[in-house]
Design an enzyme around this catalytic site. Structure first.
Site, PDB file in Angstrom:
ATOM      1  N   GLU A 211       0.748  -1.163  -0.122  1.00  0.00           N
ATOM      2  CA  GLU A 211       0.075   0.064   0.219  1.00  0.00           C
ATOM      3  C   GLU A 211       0.800   1.083  -0.061  1.00  0.00           C
ATOM      4  O   GLU A 211       1.629   1.562   1.018  1.00  0.00           O
ATOM      5  CB  GLU A 211      -1.055  -0.095   1.229  1.00  0.00           C
ATOM      6  CG  GLU A 211      -1.964  -1.179   1.308  1.00  0.00           C
ATOM      7  CD  GLU A 211      -2.765  -1.201   0.168  1.00  0.00           C
ATOM      8  OE1 GLU A 211      -3.093  -0.145  -0.410  1.00  0.00           O
ATOM      9  OE2 GLU A 211      -3.427  -2.147   0.040  1.00  0.00           O
ATOM     10  N   CYS A 245      -2.096   9.161   2.643  1.00  0.00           N
ATOM     11  CA  CYS A 245      -1.562   8.750   1.331  1.00  0.00           C
ATOM     12  C   CYS A 245      -2.558   8.780   0.161  1.00  0.00           C
ATOM     13  O   CYS A 245      -2.304   8.626  -0.904  1.00  0.00           O
ATOM     14  CB  CYS A 245      -1.415   7.344   1.512  1.00  0.00           C
ATOM     15  SG  CYS A 245      -2.714   6.249   2.078  1.00  0.00           S
TER      16      CYS A 245
END
Length: 458
Positions: A211, A245
């Site tokens: 991720e 993010c």
């Protein structure tokens, strides 16, 4: 340290090989213990988030603890159904038989968590790994040391270390962990370290989920509801001071609405944080001096229309909007990961696509529009991990959909059943019946057998 970590992995593997984590009852009990732990340590976690990142209580609960609790509840509700074998159709060539798949745990898995959402991005993959029946070694980020310590205490109070264990520390511990042979590795963080994790995993043929991040675009076309778009963009950019993010990394705006959008965003920043954002008690800080000065350097020589200043003593940077930015600007050459929002314009879909293709595939994509044709074009044409139409960030706040990246923004996904599948190997099984055995596949071959096979297998 390396020997201690090696011994820990061996203990967990022995525990797993005894079958201690496989049953529904054991998994459910572990999830119940985690729920108890979250309740018992909630106050400590909130205090730790404040100390490490200056996160306000509401933001800590809303964006970390509440989402973790929601994922936990969802997994507990659906676990029994996920564990059942899934029947599929058997082909005519395998008459008479039944076919099904069974999810089995990988074994001993490593979860490496980042510092920006150190509770949620640590515990959610741990929850998914436990639902799948694995043992878990957890490595929190050293950049959030207080949270790391509380998580270590919490998980130790919930579950035995042979089942779930936290390894604290920095680069030395990371390196020692990546030397071990795990059955699965789940990493959340930056692209550079992600490549290192993938390289280390390849030595043992260990599957991974990465991720990562990247420059997630936010598009506002001329049909958008500008006032609502401004509010939701500012929310997405200012949460955790932009250290998210999936935060909007840059804006691509139709020139007809650019000035209106800028004014609306400036108003929203004032509405949310007041005239002096750095004096707002609930505004988070940048994680450390290195990242503070990195972000501040991106502002040098730019056209600042809002913010543009910081306070080194508290590591805070005012919400900043940059205009007249080009693709050659320094701020467009890396993921910002801070409260800075550059603005570019586009005239057509062709130009828009050209700009987006200049970058690697992003983790998130946001589009503000009331044009359904624009919406469908973006979904069908552009590649990205996931995103929102007319909002930011919130696509990851559901256990009903998987969350993950593509290309340089990551591989694999998790949340809910997708997370259960991520930490499971799905075995495919064909069960043949004994009362009939069709002879076509056996020697001696004949023209008639070939004719029958050609009729069946086509």
């Amino acid at each position: 340290m390396a020997m201690e970590i090696e011994a820990l992995v061996k203990r967990q593997r022995a525990y797993f090989n005894k079958g201690a984590t496989r049953s529904y009852e054991v998994r459910m009990n572990a999830l119940r213990r985690l729920r108890w732990g979250l309740e018992q340590y909630e106050e400590e976690l909130q205090q730790a988030l404040w100390q490490d990142l200056h996160k306000a209580r509401m933001e800590s609960y809303m964006a970390e603890i509440a989402l973790t609790k929601a994922e936990l509840s969802y997994c507990m509700k659906h676990l029994k159904r996920w564990m059942k074998r899934e029947h599929v159709k058997s082909s005519l060539a395998n008459f008479h038989a039944k076919a099904f798949t069974v999810a089995e745990p990988y074994g001993v898995v490593l979860v490496m968590a980042p510092w920006n959402y150190p509770v949620m991005l640590c515990l959610e993959p741990v929850i998914n790994a436990i639902t799948a029946g694995n043992c878990v070694v957890v490595k929190p980020s050293a950049y959030a040391p207080t949270v790391s310590s509380v998580l270590s205490d919490m998980l130790a109070a919930c579950l035995p270390s042979d089942y779930v264990c936290v390894v604290e520390g920095g680069r030395e511990e990371n390196a020692s962990l990546l030397m071990q042979r795990f059955d699965y590795i789940f990493f959340t963080g930056g692209v550079t370290v992600g490549k290192h994790v993938l390289e280390a995993a390849a030595k043992h043929l260990t599957p991974v989920t990465l991720e990562l991040g990247g420059k997630s675009p936010c598009i506002v076309d001329k049909t958008a509801n500008i006032s609502l778009a401004a509010k939701r963009i500012v929310f997405g950019k200012l949460l955790n001071a932009g250290q998210t993010c999936v935060a909007p990394d840059y804006l691509l705006v139709a020139p007809e609405v650019k000035e209106e959008l800028i004014l609306a965003m400036k108003d929203e920043i004032k509405n949310m944080l007041g005239n002096h954002p750095l004096d707002c008690e609930e505004y988070p800080r940048i994680v450390n001096e290195k990242h503070y000065y990195r972000i501040m350097s991106l502002l040098e020589g730019k056209c600042v229309v809002c913010g543009g200043y910081g306070r080194a003593k508290t590591l805070q940077i005012a919400p900043t909007i940059l205009d007249h930015v080009t693709l050659d600007s320094a701020v467009m050459k890396e993921e910002i990961f801070g409260p800075v929002l550059p603005i570019l314009t586009f005239e057509s879909r062709a130009e828009l696509q050209k700009i987006l293709n200049h970058f690697e595939k992003p983790l998130a994509f946001y589009l503000f529009t009331r044009d359904k044709r624009m919406e469908q074009w973006a979904i069908r044409t552009l590649s990205f991990g996931g995103g929102c139409i007319n909002d930011t960030l919130v696509h990851l706040a559901t256990s009903e959909m998987g969350f993950g990246g593509v290309g340089h923004s990551g591989m694999g996904s998790y949340h809910g059943k997708v997370g259960f599948e991520t930490f499971s190997h799905r075995k495919s099984i064909l069960k043949k019946y004994n009362w009939i055995d069709l002879p076509m596949r056996y020697h001696p071959y004949s023209a008639m057998k070939e004719k029958i096979i050609r009729a069946v297998l086509r």
